[in-house]
Design a protein around this motif. Structure first.
Motif, PDB file in Angstrom:
ATOM      1  N   THR A  70     -10.743   9.423  16.509  1.00  0.00           N
ATOM      2  CA  THR A  70     -11.343  10.478  15.692  1.00  0.00           C
ATOM      3  C   THR A  70     -10.901  10.302  14.247  1.00  0.00           C
ATOM      4  N   LEU A  71     -11.879  10.284  13.346  1.00  0.00           N
ATOM      5  CA  LEU A  71     -11.636  10.164  11.910  1.00  0.00           C
ATOM      6  C   LEU A  71     -12.124  11.435  11.233  1.00  0.00           C
ATOM      7  N   THR A  72     -11.264  12.048  10.446  1.00  0.00           N
ATOM      8  CA  THR A  72     -11.619  13.250   9.696  1.00  0.00           C
ATOM      9  C   THR A  72     -11.322  12.998   8.229  1.00  0.00           C
ATOM     10  N   MET A  73     -12.280  13.320   7.376  1.00  0.00           N
ATOM     11  CA  MET A  73     -12.112  13.081   5.944  1.00  0.00           C
ATOM     12  C   MET A  73     -12.478  14.344   5.171  1.00  0.00           C
ATOM     13  N   SER A  74     -11.688  14.642   4.152  1.00  0.00           N
ATOM     14  CA  SER A  74     -11.972  15.798   3.304  1.00  0.00           C
ATOM     15  C   SER A  74     -11.833  15.406   1.843  1.00  0.00           C
ATOM     16  N   VAL A  75     -12.600  16.087   1.000  1.00  0.00           N
ATOM     17  CA  VAL A  75     -12.506  15.939  -0.452  1.00  0.00           C
ATOM     18  C   VAL A  75     -12.162  17.303  -1.022  1.00  0.00           C
ATOM     19  N   GLU A  76     -11.083  17.358  -1.794  1.00  0.00           N
ATOM     20  CA  GLU A  76     -10.638  18.609  -2.399  1.00  0.00           C
ATOM     21  C   GLU A  76     -10.564  18.450  -3.916  1.00  0.00           C
ATOM     22  N   THR A  77     -10.739  19.552  -4.615  1.00  0.00           N
ATOM     23  CA  THR A  77     -10.529  19.578  -6.055  1.00  0.00           C
ATOM     24  C   THR A  77      -9.743  20.817  -6.422  1.00  0.00           C
ATOM     25  N   TYR A  78      -8.912  20.670  -7.432  1.00  0.00           N
ATOM     26  CA  TYR A  78      -8.169  21.817  -7.955  1.00  0.00           C
ATOM     27  C   TYR A  78      -8.607  22.106  -9.383  1.00  0.00           C
ATOM     28  N   ASP A  79      -9.727  21.457  -9.780  1.00  0.00           N
ATOM     29  CA  ASP A  79     -10.200  21.556 -11.160  1.00  0.00           C
ATOM     30  C   ASP A  79     -11.699  21.825 -11.147  1.00  0.00           C
ATOM     31  N   SER A  80     -12.483  20.917 -11.702  1.00  0.00           N
ATOM     32  CA  SER A  80     -13.927  21.104 -11.803  1.00  0.00           C
ATOM     33  C   SER A  80     -14.599  20.923 -10.447  1.00  0.00           C
ATOM     34  N   SER A  81     -15.620  21.720 -10.188  1.00  0.00           N
ATOM     35  CA  SER A  81     -16.468  21.506  -9.016  1.00  0.00           C
ATOM     36  C   SER A  81     -17.363  20.294  -9.257  1.00  0.00           C
ATOM     37  N   PHE A  82     -17.740  19.625  -8.175  1.00  0.00           N
ATOM     38  CA  PHE A  82     -18.609  18.458  -8.333  1.00  0.00           C
ATOM     39  C   PHE A  82     -19.345  18.178  -7.035  1.00  0.00           C
ATOM     40  N   PRO A  83     -20.504  17.503  -7.124  1.00  0.00           N
ATOM     41  CA  PRO A  83     -21.233  17.108  -5.913  1.00  0.00           C
ATOM     42  C   PRO A  83     -20.558  15.897  -5.275  1.00  0.00           C
ATOM     43  N   ALA A  84     -20.608  15.831  -3.955  1.00  0.00           N
ATOM     44  CA  ALA A  84     -19.973  14.701  -3.265  1.00  0.00           C
ATOM     45  C   ALA A  84     -20.592  14.527  -1.888  1.00  0.00           C
ATOM     46  N   GLN A  85     -20.321  13.377  -1.310  1.00  0.00           N
ATOM     47  CA  GLN A  85     -20.657  13.077   0.079  1.00  0.00           C
ATOM     48  C   GLN A  85     -19.471  12.343   0.702  1.00  0.00           C
ATOM     49  N   VAL A  86     -19.355  12.434   2.006  1.00  0.00           N
ATOM     50  CA  VAL A  86     -18.395  11.598   2.734  1.00  0.00           C
ATOM     51  C   VAL A  86     -19.082  11.032   3.964  1.00  0.00           C
ATOM     52  N   GLY A  87     -18.608   9.873   4.382  1.00  0.00           N
ATOM     53  CA  GLY A  87     -19.143   9.241   5.580  1.00  0.00           C
ATOM     54  C   GLY A  87     -18.336   8.004   5.914  1.00  0.00           C
ATOM     55  N   TRP A  88     -18.742   7.314   6.968  1.00  0.00           N
ATOM     56  CA  TRP A  88     -18.044   6.093   7.414  1.00  0.00           C
ATOM     57  C   TRP A  88     -19.050   4.981   7.645  1.00  0.00           C
ATOM     58  N   HIS A  89     -18.595   3.765   7.379  1.00  0.00           N
ATOM     59  CA  HIS A  89     -19.452   2.587   7.516  1.00  0.00           C
ATOM     60  C   HIS A  89     -18.772   1.586   8.450  1.00  0.00           C
ATOM     61  N   PRO A  90     -18.888   1.799   9.770  1.00  0.00           N
ATOM     62  CA  PRO A  90     -18.328   0.816  10.705  1.00  0.00           C
ATOM     63  C   PRO A  90     -19.262  -0.371  10.911  1.00  0.00           C
TER      64      PRO A  90
END
Length: 262
Positions: A124-144
């Motif tokens: 199981t792989l879990t990924m998160s993106v956090e910011t403590y400053d400006s908001s921004f658009p993002a995506q996450v995923g995996w490429h096996p």
């Protein structure tokens, strides 16, 4: 903590993580069989802060247009974190946590955290993106990159998407949803109930890729491997379907690969 490769083990499964090489899963062996294509750019790498291609490498955030390097001309592809060195935050026998701080050319500060957890029959792989400053658009995923063959018959892909994103000549979705077409594919599919794709090496192993996310890119145009890529939005999604990371709302996704022998 050292950024050397980390080996996780559970039962007859072994995973090797390569923090210094983009935080990727370099190897997944089950019963001695290597499931992932080997090589510096293969294995399974995290796609963050975007997945797939961005048209002309440009995305808009409010009134600002940002330009990313065109590493797949004329587009930018697969994010920036796969080219960086990740830090090892924690490593145990069957679990590890890696982190990566977003830096230029990405224009916003943020931290990516990836947790890898191995059991006897699943990774199981879990990924998160956090910011403590400006908001921004993002995506996450995996490429096996799954090996097409484990020494026997070629792998077979089984999945039942609700739709396929029509692909334009520029390899990006046109915005039209069409009935799924037979492969070979370099295409994005919609699975509103969650990603659920089975890779079967006949007579050897069955591996099921699942995720709560509803987008998956399937790429099987190379003879050596097949790719099943769960992600939080379609290619060019920073422009067409942005997911906003804010100081109070991180972006998180999980994928689980479960295997069994026939």
């Amino acid at each position: 903590m050292s950024n050397d490769e980390i080996t996780l083990a559970a039962g007859d499964a072994e995973v090797v993580l390569a923090p210094a090489n983009g935080g990727r899963v370099r190897s997944l062996r089950v019963g001695g069989a290597e499931l992932l294509r080997q090589g510096e750019r293969y294995g399974c790498f995290p796609m963050v802060p975007w997945c797939g291609r961005i048209r002309d490498g440009m995305f808009r955030d409010g009134g600002t247009v940002h330009q990313m390097p065109l590493n797949a001309p004329p587009h930018a592809i697969h994010g920036t974190a796969r080219n960086g060195a990740w830090r090892v935050a924690c490593a145990e026998r069957s679990e590890a946590v890696l982190t990566y701080d977003l830096v230029a050319p990405w224009p916003y500060p943020g931290r990516v955290t990836q947790l890898a957890s191995l059991t006897d029959d699943a990774l199981t792989l879990t990924m998160s993106v956090e910011t403590y400053d400006s908001s921004f658009p993002a995506q996450v995923g995996w490429h096996p990159w799954f090996n097409r063959s484990l020494g026997g018959e070629d792998a077979r892909l089984d999945f039942a998407p609700a739709w396929q994103e029509e692909r334009g000549e520029d390899h990006l979705p046109t915005g039209n949803r069409i009935d799924p077409k037979p492969g070979p594919w370099d295409d994005c599919f919609g699975m509103p109930g969650g990603v659920d794709v089975t890779v079967t090496w006949p007579g050897q192993l069955e591996l099921r890729v699942t995720s709560r996310e509803e987008w998956v890119v399937v790429y099987d145009e190379q003879p050596e491997a097949v790719c099943v890529e769960p992600q939080t939005g379609p290619p060019n999604g920073l422009n067409t379907l942005p997911r906003l990371v804010t100081p109070i709302e991180p972006l998180e996704a999980t994928t689980t690969w479960t295997w069994r022998r026939p």
